[in-house]
Motif scaffolding. Structure first.
Motif, PDB file in Angstrom:
ATOM      1  N   SER A   2     -61.585 -17.928   0.445  1.00 43.42           N
ATOM      2  CA  SER A   2     -62.362 -18.962   1.650  1.00 43.42           C
ATOM      3  C   SER A   2     -62.744 -19.566   0.921  1.00 43.42           C
ATOM      4  O   SER A   2     -63.091 -21.010   1.334  1.00 43.42           O
ATOM      5  CB  SER A   2     -63.216 -17.398   2.050  1.00 43.42           C
ATOM      6  OG  SER A   2     -63.849 -17.385   0.710  1.00 43.42           O
ATOM      7  N   GLY A   3     -63.110 -19.669  -0.762  1.00 49.48           N
ATOM      8  CA  GLY A   3     -63.567 -20.916  -1.105  1.00 49.48           C
ATOM      9  C   GLY A   3     -63.057 -21.518  -1.693  1.00 49.48           C
ATOM     10  O   GLY A   3     -63.390 -22.972  -2.203  1.00 49.48           O
ATOM     11  N   ASN A   4     -61.819 -22.022  -1.677  1.00 44.88           N
ATOM     12  CA  ASN A   4     -60.671 -22.590  -2.071  1.00 44.88           C
ATOM     13  C   ASN A   4     -59.599 -23.426  -0.788  1.00 44.88           C
ATOM     14  O   ASN A   4     -59.200 -23.678  -1.089  1.00 44.88           O
ATOM     15  CB  ASN A   4     -60.169 -22.476  -2.883  1.00 44.88           C
ATOM     16  CG  ASN A   4     -60.394 -22.133  -4.728  1.00 44.88           C
ATOM     17  OD1 ASN A   4     -61.164 -22.374  -4.740  1.00 44.88           O
ATOM     18  ND2 ASN A   4     -59.989 -21.004  -5.320  1.00 44.88           N
ATOM     19  N   ASP A   5     -60.722 -23.272   0.492  1.00 41.58           N
ATOM     20  CA  ASP A   5     -59.987 -23.740   1.651  1.00 41.58           C
ATOM     21  C   ASP A   5     -60.185 -25.213   1.839  1.00 41.58           C
ATOM     22  O   ASP A   5     -61.104 -25.137   1.809  1.00 41.58           O
ATOM     23  CB  ASP A   5     -60.331 -23.193   2.291  1.00 41.58           C
ATOM     24  CG  ASP A   5     -59.231 -23.822   3.973  1.00 41.58           C
ATOM     25  OD1 ASP A   5     -58.317 -24.170   3.697  1.00 41.58           O
ATOM     26  OD2 ASP A   5     -60.089 -22.888   4.845  1.00 41.58           O
ATOM     27  N   PRO A   6     -59.059 -26.370   1.251  1.00 40.49           N
ATOM     28  CA  PRO A   6     -59.557 -27.529   1.500  1.00 40.49           C
ATOM     29  C   PRO A   6     -59.462 -27.914   2.512  1.00 40.49           C
ATOM     30  O   PRO A   6     -60.426 -29.347   3.048  1.00 40.49           O
ATOM     31  CB  PRO A   6     -58.251 -28.260   0.676  1.00 40.49           C
ATOM     32  CG  PRO A   6     -57.357 -27.347   0.668  1.00 40.49           C
ATOM     33  CD  PRO A   6     -57.771 -26.177   1.030  1.00 40.49           C
ATOM     34  N   VAL A   7     -59.131 -27.604   3.914  1.00 38.75           N
ATOM     35  CA  VAL A   7     -59.221 -28.132   5.402  1.00 38.75           C
ATOM     36  C   VAL A   7     -60.791 -27.400   5.589  1.00 38.75           C
ATOM     37  O   VAL A   7     -61.480 -28.360   6.443  1.00 38.75           O
ATOM     38  CB  VAL A   7     -58.408 -27.038   6.010  1.00 38.75           C
ATOM     39  CG1 VAL A   7     -58.397 -27.482   7.782  1.00 38.75           C
ATOM     40  CG2 VAL A   7     -56.740 -27.737   5.820  1.00 38.75           C
ATOM     41  N   ALA A   8     -61.334 -26.487   5.336  1.00 37.12           N
ATOM     42  CA  ALA A   8     -62.638 -25.892   5.928  1.00 37.12           C
ATOM     43  C   ALA A   8     -63.980 -26.537   5.200  1.00 37.12           C
ATOM     44  O   ALA A   8     -64.612 -27.244   6.035  1.00 37.12           O
ATOM     45  CB  ALA A   8     -62.765 -24.804   5.309  1.00 37.12           C
ATOM     46  N   THR A   9     -63.371 -27.165   4.105  1.00 41.03           N
ATOM     47  CA  THR A   9     -64.451 -28.276   3.202  1.00 41.03           C
ATOM     48  C   THR A   9     -64.555 -29.434   3.469  1.00 41.03           C
ATOM     49  O   THR A   9     -65.638 -29.942   3.569  1.00 41.03           O
ATOM     50  CB  THR A   9     -63.595 -27.952   1.761  1.00 41.03           C
ATOM     51  OG1 THR A   9     -63.617 -26.243   1.283  1.00 41.03           O
ATOM     52  CG2 THR A   9     -65.189 -27.856   0.772  1.00 41.03           C
ATOM     53  N   GLY A  10     -63.198 -29.748   3.869  1.00 41.67           N
ATOM     54  CA  GLY A  10     -63.165 -31.693   4.503  1.00 41.67           C
ATOM     55  C   GLY A  10     -63.600 -31.611   5.804  1.00 41.67           C
ATOM     56  O   GLY A  10     -64.408 -32.275   6.097  1.00 41.67           O
ATOM     57  N   VAL A  11     -63.773 -30.365   6.986  1.00 42.45           N
ATOM     58  CA  VAL A  11     -64.151 -30.023   7.825  1.00 42.45           C
ATOM     59  C   VAL A  11     -65.817 -30.453   7.712  1.00 42.45           C
ATOM     60  O   VAL A  11     -66.348 -30.560   8.385  1.00 42.45           O
ATOM     61  CB  VAL A  11     -63.695 -29.227   8.947  1.00 42.45           C
ATOM     62  CG1 VAL A  11     -64.431 -28.929  10.464  1.00 42.45           C
ATOM     63  CG2 VAL A  11     -62.034 -29.324   9.301  1.00 42.45           C
ATOM     64  N   THR A  12     -66.499 -29.254   7.217  1.00 39.80           N
ATOM     65  CA  THR A  12     -67.625 -28.944   6.513  1.00 39.80           C
ATOM     66  C   THR A  12     -68.211 -30.551   6.386  1.00 39.80           C
ATOM     67  O   THR A  12     -69.661 -31.237   6.704  1.00 39.80           O
ATOM     68  CB  THR A  12     -67.746 -27.906   5.726  1.00 39.80           C
ATOM     69  OG1 THR A  12     -67.773 -26.439   6.394  1.00 39.80           O
ATOM     70  CG2 THR A  12     -69.448 -27.800   5.234  1.00 39.80           C
ATOM     71  N   VAL A  13     -67.746 -30.950   5.221  1.00 45.14           N
ATOM     72  CA  VAL A  13     -68.026 -32.295   4.583  1.00 45.14           C
ATOM     73  C   VAL A  13     -67.869 -33.565   6.478  1.00 45.14           C
ATOM     74  O   VAL A  13     -69.183 -34.260   5.844  1.00 45.14           O
ATOM     75  CB  VAL A  13     -67.736 -32.609   3.262  1.00 45.14           C
ATOM     76  CG1 VAL A  13     -67.486 -34.055   2.695  1.00 45.14           C
ATOM     77  CG2 VAL A  13     -67.139 -31.953   2.149  1.00 45.14           C
ATOM     78  N   PHE A  14     -66.872 -33.959   6.669  1.00 46.52           N
ATOM     79  CA  PHE A  14     -67.163 -34.210   7.532  1.00 46.52           C
ATOM     80  C   PHE A  14     -68.330 -33.640   8.579  1.00 46.52           C
ATOM     81  O   PHE A  14     -69.082 -35.417   8.772  1.00 46.52           O
ATOM     82  CB  PHE A  14     -65.270 -34.105   7.900  1.00 46.52           C
ATOM     83  CG  PHE A  14     -65.850 -35.289   9.618  1.00 46.52           C
ATOM     84  CD1 PHE A  14     -65.648 -36.897   9.239  1.00 46.52           C
ATOM     85  CD2 PHE A  14     -65.726 -34.805  10.723  1.00 46.52           C
ATOM     86  CE1 PHE A  14     -65.356 -37.531  10.646  1.00 46.52           C
ATOM     87  CE2 PHE A  14     -65.836 -35.597  11.541  1.00 46.52           C
ATOM     88  CZ  PHE A  14     -65.429 -37.387  11.695  1.00 46.52           C
ATOM     89  N   LEU A  15     -68.185 -32.840   9.328  1.00 50.16           N
ATOM     90  CA  LEU A  15     -69.912 -32.929   9.661  1.00 50.16           C
ATOM     91  C   LEU A  15     -71.358 -32.690   9.302  1.00 50.16           C
ATOM     92  O   LEU A  15     -71.758 -34.052  10.555  1.00 50.16           O
ATOM     93  CB  LEU A  15     -70.122 -31.262  10.481  1.00 50.16           C
ATOM     94  CG  LEU A  15     -68.176 -30.774  11.508  1.00 50.16           C
ATOM     95  CD1 LEU A  15     -68.446 -29.873  11.575  1.00 50.16           C
ATOM     96  CD2 LEU A  15     -68.130 -31.573  12.945  1.00 50.16           C
TER      97      LEU A  15
END
Length: 152
Positions: A2-15
């Motif tokens: 869960s810590g290395n998911d680039p899509v989830a990290t990108g969406v979180t940073v975008f929000l």
């Protein structure tokens, strides 16, 4: 992972980047209201202080009524005693209300009105008290009969 998911990290940073300015602006606009509520709650009496409400009609209306009644009082006498007494009683009431509005504490007419009501409106002593009350009112700067063109 869960810590290395680039899509989830990108969406979180975008929000966070897109919503942070809106949240900060909302907070800046709401801070004065929140501070005012906190200060009001911290007061000793816990109530919000409001400006005092006027105790009676506006001074302009009182003066217009007083001047109108004064013209009627000084004009031709009413045809009946009842109307004369009613006119003088109305004049006395408006005169005392105007005194109260401008801060004349103890007008000489007050005891006559409290004691006599409308029955003593024609007493010579009350006439003198009325005259003295008018003088005290004019000493505050209020003109009962201002200079101007004569009204026919």
């Amino acid at each position: 992972m869960s810590g290395n998911d680039p899509v989830a990290t990108g969406v979180t940073v975008f929000l966070v980047v897109s919503l942070a300015p809106v949240v900060l602006l909302w907070l800046v606009l709401r801070v004065p209201t929140v501070v005012r509520r906190v200060v009001d709650a911290a007061r000793a009496d816990g109530r919000r202080r409001r400006p005092p409400l006027p105790a009676g009609p506006p001074l302009e209306r009182l003066l217009a009524d007083l001047r109108r009644l004064d013209r009627q009082r000084r004009g031709p006498p009413p045809p009946t005693r009842v109307r004369r007494v009613a006119l003088l009683a109305a004049y006395d009431d408006v005169l005392l209300a105007t005194c109260r509005a401008v801060g004349v504490d103890d007008p000489p007419l007050r005891p006559w009105v409290d004691r006599g009501g409308t029955a003593g409106a024609l007493d010579p002593g009350r006439d003198l008290a009325r005259l003295r009350t008018e003088a005290e009112l004019e000493a505050t700067g209020v003109r009962i009969d201002p200079p101007g063109p004569a009204v026919v």
